[in-house]
Design a protein around this motif. Structure first.
Motif, mmCIF file in Angstrom:
data_model
loop_
_atom_site.group_PDB
_atom_site.id
_atom_site.type_symbol
_atom_site.label_atom_id
_atom_site.label_comp_id
_atom_site.label_asym_id
_atom_site.label_seq_id
_atom_site.Cartn_x
_atom_site.Cartn_y
_atom_site.Cartn_z
ATOM 1 N N ILE A 94 -8.754 13.242 -6.003
ATOM 2 C CA ILE A 94 -7.541 14.085 -4.962
ATOM 3 C C ILE A 94 -8.605 14.788 -3.947
ATOM 4 O O ILE A 94 -7.989 15.318 -3.015
ATOM 5 C CB ILE A 94 -7.100 15.377 -5.685
ATOM 6 C CG1 ILE A 94 -7.918 15.964 -6.542
ATOM 7 C CG2 ILE A 94 -5.842 14.558 -6.657
ATOM 8 C CD1 ILE A 94 -7.710 17.486 -6.695
ATOM 9 N N SER A 95 -9.713 14.240 -3.891
ATOM 10 C CA SER A 95 -10.634 14.793 -2.779
ATOM 11 C C SER A 95 -10.430 14.203 -1.497
ATOM 12 O O SER A 95 -11.051 14.809 -0.443
ATOM 13 C CB SER A 95 -11.881 14.911 -3.233
ATOM 14 O OG SER A 95 -12.505 13.598 -3.192
ATOM 15 N N THR A 96 -9.762 13.046 -1.452
ATOM 16 C CA THR A 96 -9.762 12.347 -0.167
ATOM 17 C C THR A 96 -8.923 12.848 1.043
ATOM 18 O O THR A 96 -8.982 12.147 2.087
ATOM 19 C CB THR A 96 -9.281 10.817 -0.549
ATOM 20 O OG1 THR A 96 -8.227 10.985 -1.211
ATOM 21 C CG2 THR A 96 -10.085 10.110 -1.383
ATOM 22 N N HIS A 97 -7.903 13.465 0.354
ATOM 23 C CA HIS A 97 -6.977 14.079 1.605
ATOM 24 C C HIS A 97 -6.585 15.551 1.221
ATOM 25 O O HIS A 97 -6.579 16.053 0.045
ATOM 26 C CB HIS A 97 -5.465 13.399 1.660
ATOM 27 C CG HIS A 97 -5.586 12.103 2.086
ATOM 28 N ND1 HIS A 97 -5.676 11.527 3.309
ATOM 29 C CD2 HIS A 97 -5.988 10.815 0.988
ATOM 30 C CE1 HIS A 97 -6.033 10.218 3.343
ATOM 31 N NE2 HIS A 97 -6.237 9.939 2.066
ATOM 32 N N ASN A 98 -6.205 16.343 2.397
ATOM 33 C CA ASN A 98 -6.084 17.886 2.008
ATOM 34 C C ASN A 98 -4.740 18.042 3.051
ATOM 35 O O ASN A 98 -5.165 18.227 4.102
ATOM 36 C CB ASN A 98 -7.162 18.589 2.510
ATOM 37 C CG ASN A 98 -7.002 19.947 1.399
ATOM 38 O OD1 ASN A 98 -6.239 20.839 1.846
ATOM 39 N ND2 ASN A 98 -7.827 19.969 0.412
ATOM 40 N N PRO A 99 -3.552 18.488 2.447
ATOM 41 C CA PRO A 99 -3.367 18.617 0.950
ATOM 42 C C PRO A 99 -3.000 17.112 0.605
ATOM 43 O O PRO A 99 -2.742 16.056 1.223
ATOM 44 C CB PRO A 99 -1.737 19.171 1.026
ATOM 45 C CG PRO A 99 -1.293 18.755 2.201
ATOM 46 C CD PRO A 99 -2.558 18.696 3.207
ATOM 47 N N PHE A 100 -3.583 16.821 -0.826
ATOM 48 C CA PHE A 100 -3.271 15.664 -1.242
ATOM 49 C C PHE A 100 -1.803 15.542 -1.934
ATOM 50 O O PHE A 100 -1.512 16.390 -2.632
ATOM 51 C CB PHE A 100 -4.352 15.257 -2.378
ATOM 52 C CG PHE A 100 -4.226 14.012 -2.999
ATOM 53 C CD1 PHE A 100 -5.347 13.130 -2.698
ATOM 54 C CD2 PHE A 100 -3.391 13.578 -4.022
ATOM 55 C CE1 PHE A 100 -5.073 11.578 -3.130
ATOM 56 C CE2 PHE A 100 -3.449 12.189 -4.692
ATOM 57 C CZ PHE A 100 -4.436 11.227 -4.136
ATOM 58 N N VAL A 101 -0.995 14.569 -1.538
ATOM 59 C CA VAL A 101 0.317 14.472 -1.629
ATOM 60 C C VAL A 101 0.828 13.513 -2.858
ATOM 61 O O VAL A 101 0.413 12.379 -2.601
ATOM 62 C CB VAL A 101 1.307 14.025 -0.480
ATOM 63 C CG1 VAL A 101 2.663 14.181 -0.739
ATOM 64 C CG2 VAL A 101 0.961 15.275 0.605
ATOM 65 N N ILE A 102 1.270 14.008 -3.877
ATOM 66 C CA ILE A 102 1.465 13.194 -5.139
ATOM 67 C C ILE A 102 3.048 13.137 -5.243
ATOM 68 O O ILE A 102 3.629 14.024 -5.454
ATOM 69 C CB ILE A 102 0.902 13.786 -6.413
ATOM 70 C CG1 ILE A 102 -0.611 13.666 -6.341
ATOM 71 C CG2 ILE A 102 1.349 12.773 -7.638
ATOM 72 C CD1 ILE A 102 -1.140 14.337 -7.602
ATOM 73 N N MET A 103 3.533 11.805 -5.290
ATOM 74 C CA MET A 103 5.217 11.609 -5.069
ATOM 75 C C MET A 103 5.282 11.266 -6.499
ATOM 76 O O MET A 103 4.824 10.348 -7.145
ATOM 77 C CB MET A 103 5.458 10.610 -4.245
ATOM 78 C CG MET A 103 6.820 10.266 -3.994
ATOM 79 S SD MET A 103 7.216 8.936 -2.992
ATOM 80 C CE MET A 103 8.964 8.892 -2.973
ATOM 81 N N MET A 104 6.043 12.042 -7.272
ATOM 82 C CA MET A 104 6.523 11.620 -8.749
ATOM 83 C C MET A 104 7.774 11.068 -8.789
ATOM 84 O O MET A 104 8.747 11.284 -8.308
ATOM 85 C CB MET A 104 6.435 12.866 -9.510
ATOM 86 C CG MET A 104 5.574 13.880 -9.212
ATOM 87 S SD MET A 104 4.010 13.657 -10.352
ATOM 88 C CE MET A 104 4.426 13.554 -12.004
ATOM 89 N N VAL A 105 7.842 9.879 -9.435
ATOM 90 C CA VAL A 105 8.908 8.892 -9.572
ATOM 91 C C VAL A 105 9.132 8.378 -10.885
ATOM 92 O O VAL A 105 8.241 8.562 -11.728
ATOM 93 C CB VAL A 105 8.962 7.922 -8.599
ATOM 94 C CG1 VAL A 105 8.996 8.304 -6.966
ATOM 95 C CG2 VAL A 105 7.991 6.766 -8.895
ATOM 96 N N GLY A 106 10.544 8.320 -11.161
ATOM 97 C CA GLY A 106 10.727 7.754 -12.699
ATOM 98 C C GLY A 106 12.261 8.078 -12.937
ATOM 99 O O GLY A 106 12.940 8.359 -12.177
ATOM 100 N N VAL A 107 12.767 7.090 -14.108
ATOM 101 C CA VAL A 107 13.879 7.280 -14.531
ATOM 102 C C VAL A 107 14.183 8.982 -14.860
ATOM 103 O O VAL A 107 12.845 9.470 -15.610
ATOM 104 C CB VAL A 107 14.299 6.282 -15.792
ATOM 105 C CG1 VAL A 107 13.973 5.012 -15.233
ATOM 106 C CG2 VAL A 107 13.677 6.811 -16.934
ATOM 107 N N ASN A 108 15.350 9.139 -15.177
ATOM 108 C CA ASN A 108 15.594 10.597 -15.698
ATOM 109 C C ASN A 108 15.379 10.769 -17.261
ATOM 110 O O ASN A 108 15.485 9.670 -18.057
ATOM 111 C CB ASN A 108 17.204 10.577 -15.955
ATOM 112 C CG ASN A 108 17.768 11.385 -14.716
ATOM 113 O OD1 ASN A 108 17.006 12.139 -14.237
ATOM 114 N ND2 ASN A 108 19.134 10.969 -14.089
ATOM 115 N N GLY A 109 14.758 11.709 -17.509
ATOM 116 C CA GLY A 109 14.169 11.883 -18.746
ATOM 117 C C GLY A 109 12.779 11.588 -19.322
ATOM 118 O O GLY A 109 12.324 11.778 -20.345
#
Ligand code: GDP
Length: 299
Positions: A94-109
């Motif tokens: 996570i040191s490569t960018h600031n802020p480091f943006v993490i997009m969380m995806v997936g099915v419900n539950g």
């Protein structure tokens, strides 16, 4: 290591114990043994391709080292599994960018919201500042859940009443920039790979995030419920084709005997497994380490 063993208890019982049982019968290595082994691996959701790979490796090891006793296969299988899973071991930098943006995806539950909480705690423990974006604008409950969690843990949550996901996340990234925050964890609504319009919507969310920084999102983290077995493999493929997945979190390994799916994923789309979830509490998230995982299964 003890916690991991506990967390993997059901997969251990199913897969680990059956394998250990098979190998400890004192028999010789023969075709019957390979067939039983194949059945055990398939039952634990290792999948056809990964099973074939493992069996092929074992056969050549048997030849090369002139193995004859079933007991000798246990170590050989562990080695083959580690070889298969090692390419998935890659820590998120996570040191490569600031802020480091993490997009969380997936099915419900699948465990997205829970994993966001766990990740926030994980990074805070490393002295990083975290901001949450309540990008699941379909379910008011998801936003509430995130806000309550943020309040309790002193983490800023950017949310909007209604509004659309892309806008919330866009604002959150701007806020993180203004405040010098290290990491943005962006929640998104759960969706099934079969829901074409929702898959298109998530593509749009990603495009909007890219407007904040062409390199963002710096991580597209697909959260998978290990209980879904082979279905998880399909999810990886579809989300990857639509979005370009860069990392995986495999949750609920504690509640399933289908932990073998990790090998199936390794064979089909070998994206890094950044973390595994082995329980509901905030501490039940661990970086994935292939050898640790395999040893926990057998010992
Ligand atoms: P979301 O819809 O993807 O945001 O899923 P949630 O984060 O709300 O999680 C759904 C359920 O799975 C909740 O009851 C969580 O407590 C549970 N859960 C999430 N991760 C894990 C895990 O690693 N182990 C176990 N046992 N339960 C988990």
């Amino acid at each position: 290591a003890q916690r991991l063993k506990q967390g993997l208890s059901r997969t251990r019982e199913q897969l680990g114990k059956q394998l250990t049982g098979l190998f400890s019968l004192g028999g010789k290595i023969d075709e019957d043994l390979f067939e039983e082994l194949e059945t055990i691996l398939l039952t634990a959701d290792v999948g056809i391709e990964a099973t074939q790979t493992l069996l092929d490796q074992l056969r050549s090891r048997v030849k090369k080292d002139k193995l004859t006793e079933a007991a000798q296969l246990q170590g050989a299988l562990q080695d083959a599994l580690i070889t298969l899973l090692q390419p998935l071991e890659s820590e998120l930098d996570i040191s490569t960018h600031n802020p480091f943006v993490i997009m969380m995806v997936g099915v419900n539950g699948a465990g997205k919201t829970t994993t966001i909480g766990k990740l926030a705690k994980f990074y805070q423990a490393q002295g990083k500042s975290v901001l949450l974006a309540a990008g699941d604008t379909f379910r008011a409950a998801a936003r509430e859940q995130l806000m309550v969690w943020g309040e309790r843990n002193n983490v800023t949550v950017i949310a909007q009443d209604g509004g659309d996901s892309a806008a919330v996340i866009f604002d959150a990234i701007a806020a993180a920039r203004a405040r010098g925050i290290d990491i943005v964890l962006a929640d998104t609504a759960g969706r099934l790979p079969t829901q074409a319009h929702l898959m298109e919507e998530i593509r749009k969310v990603k495009r909007v995030i890219q407007k904040t920084d062409p390199a963002a999102p710096h991580e597209v983290l697909l959260v998978l419920d290990a209980n879904t077995g082979q279905n998880a493999v399909t999810q990886v493929k579809t989300f990857d084709d639509v979005l370009g997945v860069t990392g995986l979190v495999l949750t609920k390994l504690d509640g399933t005997a289908k932990g073998g799916v990790i090998a199936a994923i390794a064979k089909s789309r070998p994206h890094p497994i950044r973390f595994i979830g082995v329980g509901e509490s905030l501490d039940d998230l661990r970086p994935f380490v292939a050898s640790e995982f395999v040893h926990a299964l057998f010992e």
